[in-house]
Design a protein around this motif. Sequence first.
Motif, PDB file in Angstrom:
ATOM      1  N   TYR A 104      13.004  -8.098  -1.550  1.00 53.62           N
ATOM      2  CA  TYR A 104      12.837  -6.820  -2.234  1.00 53.62           C
ATOM      3  C   TYR A 104      11.427  -6.307  -1.950  1.00 53.62           C
ATOM      4  O   TYR A 104      10.444  -7.000  -2.230  1.00 53.62           O
ATOM      5  N   VAL A 105      11.330  -5.104  -1.363  1.00 60.45           N
ATOM      6  CA  VAL A 105      10.016  -4.546  -1.044  1.00 60.45           C
ATOM      7  C   VAL A 105       9.800  -3.250  -1.820  1.00 60.45           C
ATOM      8  O   VAL A 105      10.736  -2.463  -2.018  1.00 60.45           O
ATOM      9  N   TYR A 106       8.564  -3.040  -2.259  1.00 62.62           N
ATOM     10  CA  TYR A 106       8.228  -1.897  -3.106  1.00 62.62           C
ATOM     11  C   TYR A 106       7.010  -1.158  -2.560  1.00 62.62           C
ATOM     12  O   TYR A 106       6.055  -1.778  -2.081  1.00 62.62           O
ATOM     13  N   ASP A 107       7.061   0.159  -2.663  1.00 65.19           N
ATOM     14  CA  ASP A 107       5.904   1.013  -2.415  1.00 65.19           C
ATOM     15  C   ASP A 107       5.132   1.086  -3.729  1.00 65.19           C
ATOM     16  O   ASP A 107       5.618   1.628  -4.720  1.00 65.19           O
ATOM     17  N   SER A 108       3.930   0.541  -3.752  1.00 64.13           N
ATOM     18  CA  SER A 108       3.147   0.505  -4.997  1.00 64.13           C
ATOM     19  C   SER A 108       2.692   1.890  -5.433  1.00 64.13           C
ATOM     20  O   SER A 108       2.309   2.084  -6.587  1.00 64.13           O
ATOM     21  N   ARG A 109       2.686   2.840  -4.461  1.00 68.65           N
ATOM     22  CA  ARG A 109       2.132   4.175  -4.693  1.00 68.65           C
ATOM     23  C   ARG A 109       0.681   4.092  -5.160  1.00 68.65           C
ATOM     24  O   ARG A 109       0.199   4.939  -5.912  1.00 68.65           O
ATOM     25  N   ASN A 121       9.215  -1.881   5.653  1.00 67.38           N
ATOM     26  CA  ASN A 121      10.593  -1.583   5.259  1.00 67.38           C
ATOM     27  C   ASN A 121      11.543  -1.718   6.447  1.00 67.38           C
ATOM     28  O   ASN A 121      12.683  -2.174   6.305  1.00 67.38           O
ATOM     29  N   GLN A 122      11.085  -1.327   7.629  1.00 63.21           N
ATOM     30  CA  GLN A 122      11.911  -1.466   8.833  1.00 63.21           C
ATOM     31  C   GLN A 122      12.153  -2.935   9.157  1.00 63.21           C
ATOM     32  O   GLN A 122      13.275  -3.338   9.467  1.00 63.21           O
ATOM     33  N   ILE A 123      11.102  -3.740   9.091  1.00 60.53           N
ATOM     34  CA  ILE A 123      11.247  -5.174   9.368  1.00 60.53           C
ATOM     35  C   ILE A 123      12.146  -5.821   8.318  1.00 60.53           C
ATOM     36  O   ILE A 123      12.945  -6.715   8.625  1.00 60.53           O
ATOM     37  N   TYR A 173      16.320  -8.710   7.416  1.00 56.19           N
ATOM     38  CA  TYR A 173      16.558  -9.797   6.460  1.00 56.19           C
ATOM     39  C   TYR A 173      17.616  -9.384   5.433  1.00 56.19           C
ATOM     40  O   TYR A 173      17.553  -9.781   4.273  1.00 56.19           O
ATOM     41  N   GLU A 174      18.594  -8.594   5.873  1.00 54.41           N
ATOM     42  CA  GLU A 174      19.579  -8.034   4.946  1.00 54.41           C
ATOM     43  C   GLU A 174      20.397  -9.106   4.233  1.00 54.41           C
ATOM     44  O   GLU A 174      20.879  -8.896   3.121  1.00 54.41           O
ATOM     45  N   GLU A 175      20.567 -10.258   4.866  1.00 58.66           N
ATOM     46  CA  GLU A 175      21.359 -11.320   4.246  1.00 58.66           C
ATOM     47  C   GLU A 175      20.533 -12.164   3.279  1.00 58.66           C
ATOM     48  O   GLU A 175      21.060 -13.071   2.638  1.00 58.66           O
ATOM     49  N   LEU A 227       0.820  -1.207   0.000  1.00 62.24           N
ATOM     50  CA  LEU A 227       0.000   0.000   0.000  1.00 62.24           C
ATOM     51  C   LEU A 227       0.859   1.264   0.000  1.00 62.24           C
ATOM     52  O   LEU A 227       1.895   1.323   0.659  1.00 62.24           O
ATOM     53  N   SER A 228       0.399   2.278  -0.723  1.00 67.53           N
ATOM     54  CA  SER A 228       1.141   3.531  -0.869  1.00 67.53           C
ATOM     55  C   SER A 228       1.563   4.126   0.473  1.00 67.53           C
ATOM     56  O   SER A 228       0.773   4.211   1.416  1.00 67.53           O
ATOM     57  N   ASP A 229       2.801   4.539   0.522  1.00 65.46           N
ATOM     58  CA  ASP A 229       3.362   5.176   1.717  1.00 65.46           C
ATOM     59  C   ASP A 229       2.626   6.471   2.060  1.00 65.46           C
ATOM     60  O   ASP A 229       2.616   6.911   3.205  1.00 65.46           O
ATOM     61  N   LYS A 230       2.002   7.092   1.062  1.00 62.77           N
ATOM     62  CA  LYS A 230       1.286   8.354   1.288  1.00 62.77           C
ATOM     63  C   LYS A 230      -0.094   8.131   1.907  1.00 62.77           C
ATOM     64  O   LYS A 230      -0.749   9.082   2.329  1.00 62.77           O
TER      65      LYS A 230
END
Length: 616
Positions: free
Chosen positions: A446-451, A434-436, A440-442, A422-425
């Motif tokens: 890939y996470v996306y803001d659909s806007r 995104n924080q969570i 999982y950096e290793e 869901l859009s960040d706005k």
Amino acid sequence: MTLHHLDGALLKNLVLAGAQNVINNQDFLNKINVFPVPDGDTGSNMSAAFESIAQDILRHPDDIALPDLCHHIAEAALNGSRGNSGAILAQFFQGFLQGVGQHNKIGLEKFAETACIAAKAAHDAISNPVEGTIITVMHDWAKWINEHWDKTASFTELFKQSLEAAKISVAHTPDQLKILSVKHVVDAGAQGFYYFLQGATEFLITQKLPKISIATDIFQKNFESNMINPALDQQTEHLHLAPHATHRNDLDHQYCTECIIHGDNLDIKSVKQKLARWGSSFVIVGGRNKIKIHIHTNAPDKVFRDANAFGELLETKADDMWAQYRANINFYLNKHVALITDSSCNLPQELVVKHNIIMVPLQMIINNQVYLDKVNLSATDFLEKLTDPDNTITTSQPAIADIKVAFNKGFRQSPIVIGIFLSDKLSGTYRSINQIAKQYEEDELYVYDSRNTTGGLGLIVLETAKAIYEGKSVANIKKSILDNIAYTTTFLSFSTLKYAIKGGRVKKTSGFIANFFNLLPVMKIASSGKPEKIGMSFGKNATQRKMIKAAIKYAKSFKDQELIITHVDCLETAQTTQKLLQSKFPQKNIYIVETTPILATHSGPGTLSISVLGKN
């Protein structure tokens, strides 16, 4: 050392040793899990219960009184239990607490009596007990102890000899349950209980406690336990690949549903009579002040509604067993990317099922009661609550636990996970996710803001699912996601601004003026991610016509496009709109989807939207 009595110190060590042995073997238990549903989580569920117990009793001194320790074990098992096997374990320990009573130490005879009470409590917790499962092994083990306690010299000898009886009982489970015989496995819950007894027996023999590796973050622990172990897969692949291809039709109920009821003088029989009708694998555990319900059902919202009538609902969850099953199958089918979104994504359910799209539920709070979007509140019940002026309704981003559970499910299915949200706005959902994701950096996450939201988010997710299904490269998929985000727009019309004002999306002054003149806005959500007003009209019908015209104009600006219609309680209008769009775009399959409750909260009945994904 000869042990003739069981006190708090000894029981603490027995439980810790047994718990660790179950945790050590949870991967194997997950692999042989075929009953009551092949969702591959028996080991994880039993481990969750034992982790909860271990975390609790490790906080208490070794000289804790036996009744107090039993109380802590029973309470921790109840709070930490998950799934069918976890709930049965919780009731076993409730029965053990009852059997011990106020005795600070018990001998062999009293232990035999207590074991029988515990096994019976576990059996009685199930609405339709099935032999050849964990309850059978509990019964056989307790029966052997009751018949042989006077022929053994110590607890060490009693456990050593009764362990053999439990082992034989586990080995016979395929003779009692046909599905186990067909799959050439023993019952996973029964095997898990044997591992518990085995760990306890090993402590009695060696007097050495194993290293207790209890995770401080139970979700991380479950994530690790659900990762595929290649060596284990080679041992168990023949049990799960071809046989499970026939299992989907056996999953009559979709949701593994659980809740905790808190109250005074709760009547377990009354609760059981009221709730058992909603599904199968019904287990009820607890006592007069707290009860935990486990049931497999297609109507979690009705389970929670009826449970709420008995007391305060403290916790609710409804896991999609069909999705868990598909995740297991998809691993063996080498699906190279798992796909996650949130519940504001509107798509036909058959497409969500087909592409195994994992949903993170957003939350609604109705009169201080938390509901999970698309999980424990039906559209009909929600609309009744929404239109009742006495109800206070707010919305919230997903719980951290639900985000982690979704990520863990994704990685269980594939080494690469893509999430589109869901859009960040419009919400803090993407920021939380995104924080969570940083944890999982290793991993390839890939996470996306659909806007975007509703059908717009749905179209972006669907195009991504198609690309995954077609086996496109990750680089290609990631590029197409960015393109689809850039060229997707959602157009919206409303029948009232009442709910937008109530939810704080429209200022009261502006809303009052608009309502006075019956002025309604036409909105769009484009690549900026923010709602933009593109016009105003007098009345609902004129507003809808203007919105539809704007959507058609935008769609025709592309050589190719995908469209979807969403609505809040205005199906006939949506169907009329579909016919119009179909005449303009005859080659397209244009879906109609009811808007998710989380979005309907802020838009209200009569809201209509058209989302367009343009392709150059």
